[in-house]
Design an enzyme around this catalytic site. Structure first.
Site, mmCIF file in Angstrom:
data_model
loop_
_atom_site.group_PDB
_atom_site.id
_atom_site.type_symbol
_atom_site.label_atom_id
_atom_site.label_comp_id
_atom_site.label_asym_id
_atom_site.label_seq_id
_atom_site.Cartn_x
_atom_site.Cartn_y
_atom_site.Cartn_z
ATOM 1 N N SER A 7 73.783 47.014 -38.167
ATOM 2 C CA SER A 7 75.141 47.277 -38.652
ATOM 3 C C SER A 7 75.964 46.002 -38.565
ATOM 4 O O SER A 7 76.220 45.486 -37.469
ATOM 5 C CB SER A 7 75.789 48.370 -37.813
ATOM 6 O OG SER A 7 77.186 48.358 -38.041
ATOM 7 N N HIS A 32 73.274 47.455 -42.847
ATOM 8 C CA HIS A 32 74.146 48.633 -42.832
ATOM 9 C C HIS A 32 75.585 48.153 -42.871
ATOM 10 O O HIS A 32 75.984 47.294 -42.078
ATOM 11 C CB HIS A 32 73.858 49.443 -41.565
ATOM 12 C CG HIS A 32 74.585 50.752 -41.493
ATOM 13 N ND1 HIS A 32 74.184 51.863 -42.196
ATOM 14 C CD2 HIS A 32 75.679 51.139 -40.782
ATOM 15 C CE1 HIS A 32 74.993 52.876 -41.912
ATOM 16 N NE2 HIS A 32 75.919 52.457 -41.066
ATOM 17 N N ASP A 34 79.471 49.355 -42.761
ATOM 18 C CA ASP A 34 80.341 50.466 -42.362
ATOM 19 C C ASP A 34 81.752 50.314 -42.923
ATOM 20 O O ASP A 34 82.479 49.391 -42.551
ATOM 21 C CB ASP A 34 80.436 50.511 -40.830
ATOM 22 C CG ASP A 34 79.164 51.041 -40.192
ATOM 23 O OD1 ASP A 34 78.738 52.142 -40.569
ATOM 24 O OD2 ASP A 34 78.611 50.352 -39.308
ATOM 25 N N HIS A 65 77.847 52.792 -45.791
ATOM 26 C CA HIS A 65 78.184 54.058 -45.113
ATOM 27 C C HIS A 65 79.688 54.255 -45.260
ATOM 28 O O HIS A 65 80.478 53.580 -44.607
ATOM 29 C CB HIS A 65 77.754 53.922 -43.639
ATOM 30 C CG HIS A 65 78.107 55.087 -42.785
ATOM 31 N ND1 HIS A 65 78.020 55.042 -41.410
ATOM 32 C CD2 HIS A 65 78.542 56.344 -43.081
ATOM 33 C CE1 HIS A 65 78.388 56.216 -40.907
ATOM 34 N NE2 HIS A 65 78.710 57.016 -41.902
ATOM 35 N N MET A 67 82.859 55.930 -44.519
ATOM 36 C CA MET A 67 83.592 56.820 -43.598
ATOM 37 C C MET A 67 85.025 56.868 -44.092
ATOM 38 O O MET A 67 85.958 56.368 -43.455
ATOM 39 C CB MET A 67 83.490 56.294 -42.163
ATOM 40 C CG MET A 67 82.112 56.517 -41.558
ATOM 41 S SD MET A 67 81.837 55.505 -40.088
ATOM 42 C CE MET A 67 81.320 53.979 -40.865
ATOM 43 N N MET A 136 74.537 61.383 -37.834
ATOM 44 C CA MET A 136 75.334 60.600 -36.878
ATOM 45 C C MET A 136 74.956 61.023 -35.466
ATOM 46 O O MET A 136 74.956 62.213 -35.141
ATOM 47 C CB MET A 136 76.836 60.821 -37.095
ATOM 48 C CG MET A 136 77.415 60.203 -38.353
ATOM 49 S SD MET A 136 77.110 58.429 -38.557
ATOM 50 C CE MET A 136 77.941 57.743 -37.116
ATOM 51 N N ASP A 174 72.272 56.959 -36.793
ATOM 52 C CA ASP A 174 73.280 55.908 -36.639
ATOM 53 C C ASP A 174 74.170 56.236 -35.447
ATOM 54 O O ASP A 174 74.807 57.290 -35.416
ATOM 55 C CB ASP A 174 74.110 55.850 -37.933
ATOM 56 C CG ASP A 174 75.192 54.778 -37.911
ATOM 57 O OD1 ASP A 174 75.219 53.961 -36.985
ATOM 58 O OD2 ASP A 174 76.003 54.765 -38.866
HETATM 59 C C1 DX5 Z 1 79.884 54.094 -36.211
HETATM 60 C C2 DX5 Z 1 79.163 53.310 -37.281
HETATM 61 C C3 DX5 Z 1 77.893 52.730 -36.792
HETATM 62 C C4 DX5 Z 1 78.065 51.711 -35.682
HETATM 63 C C5 DX5 Z 1 76.773 51.576 -34.939
HETATM 64 O O1 DX5 Z 1 80.958 54.766 -36.774
HETATM 65 O O2 DX5 Z 1 78.851 54.154 -38.375
HETATM 66 O O3 DX5 Z 1 77.117 52.216 -37.843
HETATM 67 O O4 DX5 Z 1 78.495 50.461 -36.163
HETATM 68 O O5 DX5 Z 1 76.980 50.820 -33.784
HETATM 69 P P1 DX5 Z 1 76.173 51.097 -32.424
HETATM 70 O O6 DX5 Z 1 74.716 50.914 -32.712
HETATM 71 O O7 DX5 Z 1 76.751 50.101 -31.478
HETATM 72 O O8 DX5 Z 1 76.468 52.531 -32.017
HETATM 73 ZN ZN ZN Z 2 77.351 53.484 -39.868
#
Ligand code: DX5
Ligand code: ZN
Length: 214
Positions: A7, A32, A34, A65, A67, A136, A174
């Site tokens: 990520s 990835h 975000d 991804h 959000m 998630m 994730d």
């Molecule tokens: C959380 C994100 C993840 C996050 C993962 O909302 O969607 O992709 O960056 O980070 P770690 O691996 O540190 O949980």
């Molecule tokens: Zn993510």
């Protein structure tokens, strides 16, 4: 075979190009990306200008991804800016089927995402049209959170459904993925793994990639 998607939120943004080159050299399977809007999740992250920069620096698949609330308003834009895979939260739109069809119409891989509190049943009607489910394993919004163990049973349920219905989708996880939780998720049927803080806390990306792939 485990596919690793670091990520970029946890990367060093002042040295993003070097980071991407190091990730390519390390043999990761994709990046990835975000996107957070400060409304669907209580945080604001990165968007189109950074995606353009990342796209210009690599041929690796970019896994976007979203959000964000009402993601269908932005799917075509993210597709035009170089996403290869786009995932949308079932909780973020009243029109999840339409949103996923928009991703397919843009010739990108379509993923549906479920939060820790969302049951697998909510995505049953779209399992036939998607390329991947993103389970998630933390509540979305921040990297560095602790893996929620109960989510592993949702991965297993999806794997069982996939087999019994003879479907083709992949299962991605994730949140809080490290060298222990990756095995737990893999045993339950996940094949795609997003990793932020655990991965970037290591200096040797090749070594950590190989370690995670096991
Ligand atoms: C959380 C994100 C993840 C996050 C993962 O909302 O969607 O992709 O960056 O980070 P770690 O691996 O540190 O949980
Ligand atoms: Zn993510």
């Amino acid at each position: 075979m485990k596919k690793i998607y670091p990520s970029l939120l946890s990367a060093d943004f002042l040295n993003l190009k070097e980071e991407i080159i190091a990730l390519e050299t390390a043999g990761v399977d994709g990046l990835h990306f975000d996107v957070m809007d400060g409304q669907y999740v209580p945080n604001i992250s990165i968007g189109l200008p950074i995606l353009d920069a990342v796209r210009s620096a690599t041929k690796l698949p970019i896994d976007v991804h979203l959000m964000i609330s009402n993601p269908e308003n932005y799917i075509e834009t993210f597709a035009e800016h170089g996403a290869d895979m786009i995932s949308v939260h079932v909780e973020a739109t009243p029109h999840i089927h339409r949103a996923l069809q928009m991703i397919k119409n843009a010739n990108k891989k379509a993923g549906v995402v479920i939060n820790p509190g969302t049951p697998v049943e909510t995505i049953m009607p779209v399992l036939e049209i998607i390329d991947y489910v993103l389970v998630m394993t933390v509540n979305p919004g921040f990297s560095g959170q602790t893996f929620i163990e109960a989510c592993a049973s949702k991965v297993k349920l999806l794997r069982d459904l996939k087999q019994s219905l003879n479907l083709q989708f992949d299962i991605e996880v994730d949140g809080g993925i490290n060298d222990r939780t990756i095995d737990l998720c893999a045993e339950n049927g996940a094949t795609m793994f997003v990793t932020g803080s655990y991965f970037f806390n290591h200096d040797d990306y090749k070594k950590v990639t190989q370690h995670l792939k096991g």
